[in-house]
Write a protein that holds these residues in place. Sequence first.
Motif, PDB file in Angstrom:
ATOM      1  N   ALA A  43     -91.672 -64.533  -9.482  1.00 31.58           N
ATOM      2  CA  ALA A  43     -91.033 -63.321  -8.958  1.00 31.58           C
ATOM      3  C   ALA A  43     -90.330 -63.614  -7.636  1.00 31.58           C
ATOM      4  CB  ALA A  43     -92.063 -62.210  -8.776  1.00 31.58           C
ATOM      5  N   GLU A  44     -90.950 -64.410  -6.781  1.00 34.22           N
ATOM      6  CA  GLU A  44     -90.324 -64.762  -5.512  1.00 34.22           C
ATOM      7  C   GLU A  44     -89.038 -65.553  -5.736  1.00 34.22           C
ATOM      8  OE1 GLU A  44     -91.272 -67.071  -1.307  1.00 34.22           O
ATOM      9  OE2 GLU A  44     -92.697 -67.246  -2.962  1.00 34.22           O
ATOM     10  N   ARG A  45     -89.070 -66.534  -6.645  1.00 31.90           N
ATOM     11  CA  ARG A  45     -87.868 -67.329  -6.944  1.00 31.90           C
ATOM     12  C   ARG A  45     -86.758 -66.428  -7.493  1.00 31.90           C
ATOM     13  NH1 ARG A  45     -85.786 -69.164 -11.400  1.00 31.90           N
ATOM     14  NH2 ARG A  45     -87.677 -68.956 -12.648  1.00 31.90           N
ATOM     15  N   GLU A  49     -83.000 -65.640  -5.989  1.00 31.48           N
ATOM     16  CA  GLU A  49     -81.775 -65.774  -6.791  1.00 31.48           C
ATOM     17  C   GLU A  49     -80.977 -64.477  -6.807  1.00 31.48           C
ATOM     18  OE1 GLU A  49     -82.979 -67.144 -10.655  1.00 31.48           O
ATOM     19  OE2 GLU A  49     -83.442 -69.171  -9.916  1.00 31.48           O
ATOM     20  N   PHE A  50     -81.660 -63.343  -6.992  1.00 28.95           N
ATOM     21  CA  PHE A  50     -80.944 -62.073  -7.016  1.00 28.95           C
ATOM     22  C   PHE A  50     -80.351 -61.762  -5.645  1.00 28.95           C
ATOM     23  CE2 PHE A  50     -83.867 -61.110 -10.714  1.00 28.95           C
ATOM     24  CZ  PHE A  50     -82.886 -61.329 -11.668  1.00 28.95           C
ATOM     25  N   ALA A  51     -81.049 -62.126  -4.585  1.00 31.57           N
ATOM     26  CA  ALA A  51     -80.499 -61.940  -3.233  1.00 31.57           C
ATOM     27  C   ALA A  51     -79.212 -62.757  -3.068  1.00 31.57           C
ATOM     28  CB  ALA A  51     -81.528 -62.332  -2.174  1.00 31.57           C
ATOM     29  N   GLU A  52     -79.214 -63.976  -3.607  1.00 37.70           N
ATOM     30  CA  GLU A  52     -77.994 -64.797  -3.563  1.00 37.70           C
ATOM     31  C   GLU A  52     -76.869 -64.121  -4.343  1.00 37.70           C
ATOM     32  OE1 GLU A  52     -80.123 -69.203  -3.313  1.00 37.70           O
ATOM     33  OE2 GLU A  52     -79.465 -68.428  -5.254  1.00 37.70           O
ATOM     34  N   ASP A  53     -77.218 -63.553  -5.499  1.00 35.89           N
ATOM     35  CA  ASP A  53     -76.218 -62.837  -6.300  1.00 35.89           C
ATOM     36  C   ASP A  53     -75.616 -61.684  -5.497  1.00 35.89           C
ATOM     37  OD1 ASP A  53     -76.833 -64.503  -8.444  1.00 35.89           O
ATOM     38  OD2 ASP A  53     -77.998 -62.982  -9.515  1.00 35.89           O
ATOM     39  N   LEU A  83     -76.510 -71.484  -5.116  1.00 34.49           N
ATOM     40  CA  LEU A  83     -76.043 -70.434  -6.015  1.00 34.49           C
ATOM     41  C   LEU A  83     -75.073 -70.987  -7.051  1.00 34.49           C
ATOM     42  CD1 LEU A  83     -75.600 -67.451  -6.872  1.00 34.49           C
ATOM     43  CD2 LEU A  83     -73.895 -67.320  -5.059  1.00 34.49           C
ATOM     44  N   LEU A  84     -74.106 -71.776  -6.612  1.00 31.39           N
ATOM     45  CA  LEU A  84     -73.109 -72.329  -7.527  1.00 31.39           C
ATOM     46  C   LEU A  84     -73.748 -73.279  -8.535  1.00 31.39           C
ATOM     47  CD1 LEU A  84     -70.225 -72.962  -4.989  1.00 31.39           C
ATOM     48  CD2 LEU A  84     -70.312 -71.176  -6.753  1.00 31.39           C
ATOM     49  N   THR A  85     -74.735 -74.037  -8.098  1.00 32.40           N
ATOM     50  CA  THR A  85     -75.433 -74.933  -9.024  1.00 32.40           C
ATOM     51  C   THR A  85     -76.142 -74.133 -10.102  1.00 32.40           C
ATOM     52  OG1 THR A  85     -75.710 -76.617  -7.302  1.00 32.40           O
ATOM     53  CG2 THR A  85     -77.214 -76.725  -9.184  1.00 32.40           C
ATOM     54  N   ARG A  86     -76.825 -73.071  -9.695  1.00 34.06           N
ATOM     55  CA  ARG A  86     -77.520 -72.225 -10.670  1.00 34.06           C
ATOM     56  C   ARG A  86     -76.535 -71.572 -11.629  1.00 34.06           C
ATOM     57  NH1 ARG A  86     -78.348 -66.906 -10.395  1.00 34.06           N
ATOM     58  NH2 ARG A  86     -78.215 -66.800  -8.125  1.00 34.06           N
ATOM     59  N   LEU A  87     -75.445 -71.021 -11.082  1.00 38.70           N
ATOM     60  CA  LEU A  87     -74.449 -70.368 -11.937  1.00 38.70           C
ATOM     61  C   LEU A  87     -73.797 -71.362 -12.888  1.00 38.70           C
ATOM     62  CD1 LEU A  87     -72.744 -67.906  -9.420  1.00 38.70           C
ATOM     63  CD2 LEU A  87     -74.457 -67.379 -11.181  1.00 38.70           C
ATOM     64  N   ARG A  88     -73.516 -72.565 -12.387  1.00 40.71           N
ATOM     65  CA  ARG A  88     -72.935 -73.598 -13.253  1.00 40.71           C
ATOM     66  C   ARG A  88     -73.886 -73.911 -14.401  1.00 40.71           C
ATOM     67  NH1 ARG A  88     -72.360 -79.129 -10.558  1.00 40.71           N
ATOM     68  NH2 ARG A  88     -74.595 -78.949 -10.824  1.00 40.71           N
ATOM     69  N   ASN A  89     -75.168 -74.053 -14.108  1.00 43.54           N
ATOM     70  CA  ASN A  89     -76.140 -74.361 -15.153  1.00 43.54           C
ATOM     71  C   ASN A  89     -76.248 -73.235 -16.171  1.00 43.54           C
ATOM     72  OD1 ASN A  89     -76.621 -76.822 -13.941  1.00 43.54           O
ATOM     73  ND2 ASN A  89     -78.451 -76.130 -12.867  1.00 43.54           N
ATOM     74  N   GLU A  90     -76.162 -71.995 -15.706  1.00 48.75           N
ATOM     75  CA  GLU A  90     -76.171 -70.869 -16.635  1.00 48.75           C
ATOM     76  C   GLU A  90     -74.920 -70.878 -17.506  1.00 48.75           C
ATOM     77  OE1 GLU A  90     -76.935 -67.225 -14.495  1.00 48.75           O
ATOM     78  OE2 GLU A  90     -78.782 -68.033 -13.653  1.00 48.75           O
TER      79      GLU A  90
END
Length: 134
Positions: A43-45, A49-53, A83-90
């Motif tokens: 939940a913390e992670r 992530e949502f805060a970054e969004d 953020l960009l790394t996570r979005l790229r992976n998605e």
Amino acid sequence: MPGTTTTIDREQRDGLYELVRNHLGQIGDIWIALEQDGEYQLAERMGIEFAEDFRLLADIGWQPEDKRTEVELTMEAHDLAELLTRLRNEAVGVLDGTASMHLQREEEERARALYQGAKDTCEVLLARLDGERD
């Protein structure tokens, strides 16, 4: 650490917007992690992530349509890179077909083009950020 300023065009913005909008669709999973599963670290992670969004939305706008021809990204370089790394992976997951069952058939090609553009944008921006850190 000072923030970074980098500019993206409307098409790049639209791709990133689509990725963020898609990710925010999972925001209810925080409640499940907290209340049903007791997965506090998860939940913390997710909260991070949502805060970054939300922070990215502050730059690119909350509306699906944005009339600006260029959008300035002002997030801290480290946060933007994460953020960009996570979005790229998605985006890669969608492009590989693992998440395409969640996309409606009539929107799939449009979404694939947006995800491809967003993935490309993430890679361009990550390369810029790497160059700034050297």
